[in-house]
Design a protein around this motif. Structure first.
Motif, PDB file in Angstrom:
ATOM      1  N   VAL A 279      35.237  17.510  53.422  1.00 59.22           N
ATOM      2  CA  VAL A 279      36.615  17.986  53.304  1.00 59.22           C
ATOM      3  C   VAL A 279      37.398  17.358  54.453  1.00 59.22           C
ATOM      4  O   VAL A 279      37.088  17.583  55.620  1.00 59.22           O
ATOM      5  CB  VAL A 279      36.677  19.526  53.373  1.00 59.22           C
ATOM      6  CG1 VAL A 279      38.114  20.003  53.363  1.00 59.22           C
ATOM      7  CG2 VAL A 279      35.877  20.130  52.235  1.00 59.22           C
ATOM      8  N   VAL A 280      38.395  16.559  54.118  1.00 58.61           N
ATOM      9  CA  VAL A 280      39.169  15.839  55.135  1.00 58.61           C
ATOM     10  C   VAL A 280      40.393  16.664  55.510  1.00 58.61           C
ATOM     11  O   VAL A 280      41.206  17.011  54.653  1.00 58.61           O
ATOM     12  CB  VAL A 280      39.590  14.446  54.614  1.00 58.61           C
ATOM     13  CG1 VAL A 280      40.442  13.734  55.655  1.00 58.61           C
ATOM     14  CG2 VAL A 280      38.374  13.627  54.254  1.00 58.61           C
ATOM     15  N   LEU A 281      40.486  16.973  56.806  1.00 53.37           N
ATOM     16  CA  LEU A 281      41.643  17.690  57.338  1.00 53.37           C
ATOM     17  C   LEU A 281      42.457  16.715  58.165  1.00 53.37           C
ATOM     18  O   LEU A 281      41.925  16.030  59.040  1.00 53.37           O
ATOM     19  CB  LEU A 281      41.190  18.867  58.207  1.00 53.37           C
ATOM     20  CG  LEU A 281      40.302  19.917  57.542  1.00 53.37           C
ATOM     21  CD1 LEU A 281      39.952  21.017  58.525  1.00 53.37           C
ATOM     22  CD2 LEU A 281      40.967  20.491  56.312  1.00 53.37           C
TER      23      LEU A 281
ATOM     24  N   VAL B 104      45.051  22.454  51.208  1.00 52.39           N
ATOM     25  CA  VAL B 104      44.902  23.689  50.445  1.00 52.39           C
ATOM     26  C   VAL B 104      43.647  23.589  49.581  1.00 52.39           C
ATOM     27  O   VAL B 104      43.485  22.631  48.825  1.00 52.39           O
ATOM     28  CB  VAL B 104      46.133  23.956  49.548  1.00 52.39           C
ATOM     29  CG1 VAL B 104      45.952  25.220  48.745  1.00 52.39           C
ATOM     30  CG2 VAL B 104      47.396  24.027  50.387  1.00 52.39           C
ATOM     31  N   MET B 105      42.748  24.571  49.728  1.00 50.82           N
ATOM     32  CA  MET B 105      41.517  24.630  48.923  1.00 50.82           C
ATOM     33  C   MET B 105      41.321  26.057  48.446  1.00 50.82           C
ATOM     34  O   MET B 105      41.374  26.994  49.238  1.00 50.82           O
ATOM     35  CB  MET B 105      40.301  24.196  49.742  1.00 50.82           C
ATOM     36  CG  MET B 105      40.279  22.747  50.099  1.00 50.82           C
ATOM     37  SD  MET B 105      38.703  22.282  50.811  1.00 50.82           S
ATOM     38  CE  MET B 105      37.706  22.275  49.351  1.00 50.82           C
ATOM     39  N   ASN B 106      41.099  26.208  47.160  1.00 47.15           N
ATOM     40  CA  ASN B 106      40.811  27.512  46.590  1.00 47.15           C
ATOM     41  C   ASN B 106      39.358  27.536  46.145  1.00 47.15           C
ATOM     42  O   ASN B 106      38.867  26.562  45.567  1.00 47.15           O
ATOM     43  CB  ASN B 106      41.746  27.802  45.421  1.00 47.15           C
ATOM     44  CG  ASN B 106      43.193  27.860  45.875  1.00 47.15           C
ATOM     45  OD1 ASN B 106      43.503  28.446  46.901  1.00 47.15           O
ATOM     46  ND2 ASN B 106      44.072  27.232  45.129  1.00 47.15           N
TER      47      ASN B 106
ATOM     48  N   GLY C 289      43.992  28.515  51.871  1.00 47.80           N
ATOM     49  CA  GLY C 289      43.589  28.698  50.483  1.00 47.80           C
ATOM     50  C   GLY C 289      43.276  30.142  50.184  1.00 47.80           C
ATOM     51  O   GLY C 289      43.636  31.047  50.942  1.00 47.80           O
ATOM     52  N   SER C 290      42.578  30.344  49.072  1.00 49.08           N
ATOM     53  CA  SER C 290      42.206  31.692  48.666  1.00 49.08           C
ATOM     54  C   SER C 290      40.807  31.675  48.072  1.00 49.08           C
ATOM     55  O   SER C 290      40.298  30.628  47.682  1.00 49.08           O
ATOM     56  CB  SER C 290      43.207  32.245  47.652  1.00 49.08           C
ATOM     57  OG  SER C 290      43.154  31.474  46.471  1.00 49.08           O
ATOM     58  N   VAL C 291      40.194  32.869  48.017  1.00 49.63           N
ATOM     59  CA  VAL C 291      38.860  33.024  47.454  1.00 49.63           C
ATOM     60  C   VAL C 291      38.928  34.118  46.399  1.00 49.63           C
ATOM     61  O   VAL C 291      39.434  35.217  46.661  1.00 49.63           O
ATOM     62  CB  VAL C 291      37.825  33.390  48.540  1.00 49.63           C
ATOM     63  CG1 VAL C 291      36.435  33.500  47.926  1.00 49.63           C
ATOM     64  CG2 VAL C 291      37.831  32.359  49.656  1.00 49.63           C
ATOM     65  N   THR C 292      38.427  33.799  45.189  1.00 51.65           N
ATOM     66  CA  THR C 292      38.432  34.758  44.087  1.00 51.65           C
ATOM     67  C   THR C 292      37.063  34.832  43.428  1.00 51.65           C
ATOM     68  O   THR C 292      36.225  33.960  43.628  1.00 51.65           O
ATOM     69  CB  THR C 292      39.471  34.358  43.012  1.00 51.65           C
ATOM     70  OG1 THR C 292      39.160  33.040  42.542  1.00 51.65           O
ATOM     71  CG2 THR C 292      40.884  34.387  43.549  1.00 51.65           C
TER      72      THR C 292
END
Length: 140
Positions: free
Chosen positions: A87-89, A96-98, A26-29
């Motif tokens: 959060v289930v992996l 995908v988590m942002n 994912g990404s961090v903003t």
């Protein structure tokens, strides 16, 4: 000679089946400006050993762990920590988590600076060399 080779192959295949991993990407903003944040810490809480990573220059991250349900904590200096629970992996496909972090400002207390006597005094702990001059010695 054939039976040992077959046994080794079965052992290798069964070991590979147990070594499954799950991927979180994912990404961090920044929540207000939507600017990507580099160097943000992304951690699976309670993992032993600690599983975590930091975002790259573009704010992206990739985390690998065993399949399961986790608590993900995202933290960065100057921003409020963000925690996502359950959060289930799963293995086989990347989750995908942002994340959007909210900037936080902290007001510090006042600092008071006072001046005291500045004459240095020689002590046994801090020996100083001092010399007195008269006005006649300075003029000459």
């Amino acid at each position: 000679m054939r039976p040992p080779v077959i046994l080794w192959m079965l052992l290798f295949v069964s070991t590979a089946a147990f070594a499954q991993t799950a991927v979180l990407t994912g990404s961090v903003t920044d929540k207000n400006t939507l600017v990507s944040l580099a160097g943000v810490s992304v951690v699976i809480e309670g993992s032993v050993p600690l599983i975590g990573t930091v975002t790259d220059e573009e704010g992206n991250f990739r985390l690998t762990a065993s399949p399961g349900s986790y608590t993900i904590r995202v933290s960065y200096i100057g921003y409020e920590d963000l925690t996502k629970f359950n959060v289930v992996l799963t293995s086989g496909n990347a989750t995908v988590m942002n994340f959007e972090l909210q900037e936080v400002s902290t007001t510090l207390g006042a600092v008071e600076i006072e001046a005291g006597p500045s004459a240095a005094v020689a002590t046994i702990e801090t020996p100083l060399s001092t010399q007195g001059l008269s006005t006649e010695e300075i003029k000459s």
